[in-house]
Design an enzyme around this catalytic site. Structure first.
Site, short mmCIF file in Angstrom:
data_model
loop_
_atom_site.label_atom_id
_atom_site.label_comp_id
_atom_site.label_asym_id
_atom_site.label_seq_id
_atom_site.Cartn_x
_atom_site.Cartn_y
_atom_site.Cartn_z
N TYR A 189 -9.34 -11.65 -6.40
CA TYR A 189 -8.47 -11.77 -7.57
C TYR A 189 -8.80 -13.03 -8.37
O TYR A 189 -8.77 -13.01 -9.59
CB TYR A 189 -7.00 -11.76 -7.13
CG TYR A 189 -6.64 -10.48 -6.42
CD1 TYR A 189 -6.59 -9.28 -7.11
CD2 TYR A 189 -6.41 -10.46 -5.05
CE1 TYR A 189 -6.29 -8.07 -6.45
CE2 TYR A 189 -6.10 -9.28 -4.39
CZ TYR A 189 -6.04 -8.10 -5.10
OH TYR A 189 -5.77 -6.93 -4.45
N ARG A 230 -0.79 -2.64 -6.89
CA ARG A 230 -0.96 -3.71 -5.89
C ARG A 230 -1.87 -4.80 -6.45
O ARG A 230 -1.58 -6.00 -6.34
CB ARG A 230 -1.55 -3.08 -4.63
CG ARG A 230 -1.85 -4.04 -3.48
CD ARG A 230 -2.26 -3.22 -2.27
NE ARG A 230 -3.00 -3.97 -1.27
CZ ARG A 230 -2.45 -4.65 -0.27
NH1 ARG A 230 -1.14 -4.70 -0.16
NH2 ARG A 230 -3.21 -5.28 0.61
N HIS A 265 -2.84 1.98 -6.06
CA HIS A 265 -3.41 0.72 -5.60
C HIS A 265 -3.57 -0.27 -6.76
O HIS A 265 -3.60 -1.49 -6.54
CB HIS A 265 -4.77 0.97 -4.93
CG HIS A 265 -5.06 0.01 -3.82
ND1 HIS A 265 -4.41 0.05 -2.60
CD2 HIS A 265 -5.92 -1.04 -3.75
CE1 HIS A 265 -4.87 -0.93 -1.83
NE2 HIS A 265 -5.77 -1.60 -2.49
N HIS A 283 -3.30 -9.35 3.90
CA HIS A 283 -4.72 -9.49 4.21
C HIS A 283 -4.89 -10.35 5.46
O HIS A 283 -4.14 -11.32 5.66
CB HIS A 283 -5.47 -10.15 3.05
CG HIS A 283 -5.62 -9.26 1.85
ND1 HIS A 283 -5.87 -9.74 0.58
CD2 HIS A 283 -5.58 -7.90 1.73
CE1 HIS A 283 -5.96 -8.73 -0.25
NE2 HIS A 283 -5.79 -7.60 0.41
N ARG A 328 0.88 -1.17 0.00
CA ARG A 328 0.00 0.00 0.00
C ARG A 328 0.91 1.22 0.00
O ARG A 328 2.04 1.17 0.49
CB ARG A 328 -0.89 0.02 1.25
CG ARG A 328 -1.77 -1.22 1.41
CD ARG A 328 -2.55 -1.14 2.72
NE ARG A 328 -3.41 -2.32 2.91
CZ ARG A 328 -3.07 -3.41 3.58
NH1 ARG A 328 -1.86 -3.47 4.14
NH2 ARG A 328 -3.90 -4.42 3.72
N LYS A 376 -1.65 -2.31 8.14
CA LYS A 376 -2.77 -1.90 8.99
C LYS A 376 -2.72 -2.65 10.32
O LYS A 376 -2.31 -3.81 10.38
CB LYS A 376 -4.09 -2.21 8.28
CG LYS A 376 -4.34 -1.36 7.04
CD LYS A 376 -5.66 -1.73 6.41
CE LYS A 376 -5.95 -0.88 5.18
NZ LYS A 376 -7.25 -1.26 4.55
#
Length: 245
Positions: free
Chosen positions: A237, A205, A202, A228, A105, A130
């Site tokens: 995806y 990514r 993004h 994730h 990110r 995150k």
């Protein structure tokens, strides 16, 4: 006392119908307000009933958009237009290459420090994602060598941020986006058939994840690369690729 669940519902409708915001923007506004009223419920228990009603408001379902990504040929072309003898263009190539290769990110990329880049085999970079989650991402040898050259050229060490702007200040999200847009426009002018109408950091990514998937990499490993929490998030995806599906 002036705001209740009905007030907020009317406000959300006004955002969507009058201000013409998207459903995702509407939902993000609701999420922000819920966060505030959750705080109020803990700190002012006398408003608990009112807060509970607000917290029970549901997000509006939005249409799922297909994953936007670049083909492998598009990425290859994008990375080929840089003049590596130019100091600024060489820095920009390092930024975009690392952004794609690591699947980072933008917030993760701009906070990478020189010491977090391992310059000996196995080549890796440490990303802080995150929720203060840290992950180690393997890097291609050629990219690692390029980054080592960049570090040496700029005399970077230890606690220095890896990337900085023309004023030697910490690079921002907006700065990364500006850099990408500059070269995207140039690449698109040369090969309009390869590129979508717009691009964002993004999308690189997304592109990395799709290219790994197309080359047979297991979703579990792609999940770990992207940081994730659940593989369910990574499944978008697989759903976006007809061949894999």
């Amino acid at each position: 006392e002036d705001i209740d669940a009905n007030t907020i519902s009317l406000f959300l409708d006004w955002l969507e119908e009058v201000k013409l915001v998207s459903v995702s923007t509407r939902n993000s506004r609701l999420a922000a307000m819920k966060s505030f009223y959750r705080y109020v419920s803990y700190n002012e228990p006398r408003y608990l009933e009112r807060c509970s009603a607000i917290l029970s408001l549901r997000q509006k379902k939005s249409e799922t958009k297909p994953v936007n990504y670049l083909t492998a040929d598009a990425v290859k072309h994008l990375l080929s237009i840089f003049d590596c003898t130019n100091v600024r263009q060489f820095r920009d190539l390092c930024i975009i290459s690392l952004l794609y290769e690591s699947g980072a990110r933008v917030s993760e990329l701009i906070n990478v420090k020189t010491a977090e880049l391992r310059q000996q085999p196995p080549y890796t970079v440490i990303l802080h994602g995150k929720g203060n989650k840290t992950r180690i991402i393997p890097l291609d040898k050629s990219l690692a060598k390029m980054l080592a050259k960049y570090i040496q050229r700029n005399g970077l060490s230890g606690n220095d941020y890896l990337f900085f702007n023309s004023r030697n200040e910490h690079l921002t999200r907006e700065g990364v986006n500006y850099i990408l847009q500059t070269y995207f426009k140039r690449a698109k002018t040369l090969r309009p058939d390869l590129f979508p109408k717009t691009i964002s950091p993004h999308i690189l990514r997304h592109s990395r994840a799709m290219h790994l998937l197309e080359n047979g990499v297991n979703l579990i490993y792609i999940r770990d690369l992207l940081g994730h929490t659940s593989v369910i998030t990574t499944e978008i995806y697989a759903k976006a690729n007809p061949e894999v599906k």
